[in-house]
Design an enzyme around this catalytic site. Structure first.
Site, PDB file in Angstrom:
ATOM      1  N   LYS A 145      -7.951   4.458  -2.074  1.00  0.00           N
ATOM      2  CA  LYS A 145      -8.060   5.903  -2.302  1.00  0.00           C
ATOM      3  C   LYS A 145      -9.370   6.186  -3.044  1.00  0.00           C
ATOM      4  CE  LYS A 145      -3.055   6.492  -2.305  1.00  0.00           C
ATOM      5  NZ  LYS A 145      -1.847   6.796  -3.104  1.00  0.00           N
ATOM      6  N   GLU A 206       5.143  -3.588   2.448  1.00  0.00           N
ATOM      7  CA  GLU A 206       5.770  -2.637   1.540  1.00  0.00           C
ATOM      8  C   GLU A 206       7.278  -2.602   1.763  1.00  0.00           C
ATOM      9  OE1 GLU A 206       4.108   1.509   0.948  1.00  0.00           O
ATOM     10  OE2 GLU A 206       5.924   1.979   2.090  1.00  0.00           O
TER      11      GLU A 206
END
Length: 288
Positions: A145, A206
């Site tokens: 990010k 994940e």
């Protein structure tokens, strides 16, 4: 070739790519000439500008700032008293001095400060997380990010603050997220698909619950991200894993929860805010 190439390369940065970026940044300010400096400063005036810290923190990007001045003034500029990136500073500390033609100093000022202030903000924020995790096994990890075209610099600043870099791109490591799991039909099919397609690549998957964690451990997955779990569930995940995989905590983690999450026993805590919404560090430049 600039005087900073070897230093930048040693820091894990690409000197040619960074110079091209600096030139684009300067072009935003200089489609023509610096009209204010031309009008108010004699062409033969020389001076010294002092970079000073106006708050406590960790500095980063001073080499990039020095490169900006060199690009504007060439070999007429002299940089002294520059502290190493990663140095902890206090308000009033001088972190760098730059001497050269006064017009050039003021023309380069804002671009140099933009780089150093932003990167020092990231290093300072990272260092605060590192301090909060002291005494635990957890290390603070960055994410993708990042600001477009600033990834290498922002991840460098994380390293200056004592943090750890996650993957740099979509190619250097597989990261199986929730949408990949849906598309593949489950965490195990997704993991196996990546492992088959790229047998030598690191793969992290994940999970959102402990059942998915157990499924992955049973098929040999060694890197697992615990997404949006509360602290008791993460502690249970650590217990179940028993060292068979590294565990990364992610999702909505605030600084206030840093210590609590670290004490669950996870290996990494990933913090997107280090790069996507960090407060700039207060650096100033004053003519001496």
């Amino acid at each position: 070739m600039t005087p900073y190439d070897a230093e930048l390369r040693a820091a894990g940065l690409d000197p040619e790519a960074l110079l091209a970026q600096v030139r684009l940044a300067l072009a935003e300010d200089l489609p023509g000439e610096d009209v204010t400096s031309v009008a108010t400063i004699a062409p033969d005036a020389h001076g010294t500008a002092v970079f000073g810290a106006r708050e406590a923190g960790v500095v980063a990007g001073l080499g990039v700032a020095a490169l900006v001045f060199h690009e504007v003034m060439g070999d007429t500029v002299k940089v002294t008293d520059r502290v190493p990136d990663g140095t902890r500073v206090e308000p009033g500390d001088v972190v760098m001095r730059v001497s050269g033609p006064t017009r050039g100093l003021l023309t380069a000022e804002r671009t140099a400060l933009n780089y150093a202030s932003h990167l020092s903000g990231i290093a300072t924020a990272t260092a605060a997380w590192v301090t909060a995790l002291e005494g635990t096994r957890a290390r603070v990890l960055d994410t993708r990010k990042t600001l477009p075209t600033f990834r290498a610099l922002q991840k460098y600043a994380v390293r200056c603050g004592g943090g750890v870099n996650h993957r740099f791109s979509l190619s250097d490591r597989a990261m199986v997220k929730d949408n990949h799991v849906v598309a593949a039909g489950g965490v195990v099919p997704a993991y196996r698909a990546v492992r088959e397609a790229y047998p030598d690549l690191r793969v992290e998957v994940e999970v959102t619950d402990l059942d998915q964690l157990v499924e992955l451990l049973d098929v040999g997955c060694t890197e697992i991200l615990l997404d949006n779990m509360d602290s008791p569930t993460m502690a249970r995940a650590v217990e179940i894993t028993a060292g068979r995989a590294t565990l990364e905590a992610s999702g909505g983690l605030t600084f206030e929860r840093a210590r609590e999450v670290a004490e669950t026993g996870v290996d990494f805590i990933s913090v997107g805010a280090l790069t996507h919404s960090v407060k700039v560090f207060d650096l100033g430049l004053d003519l001496g």
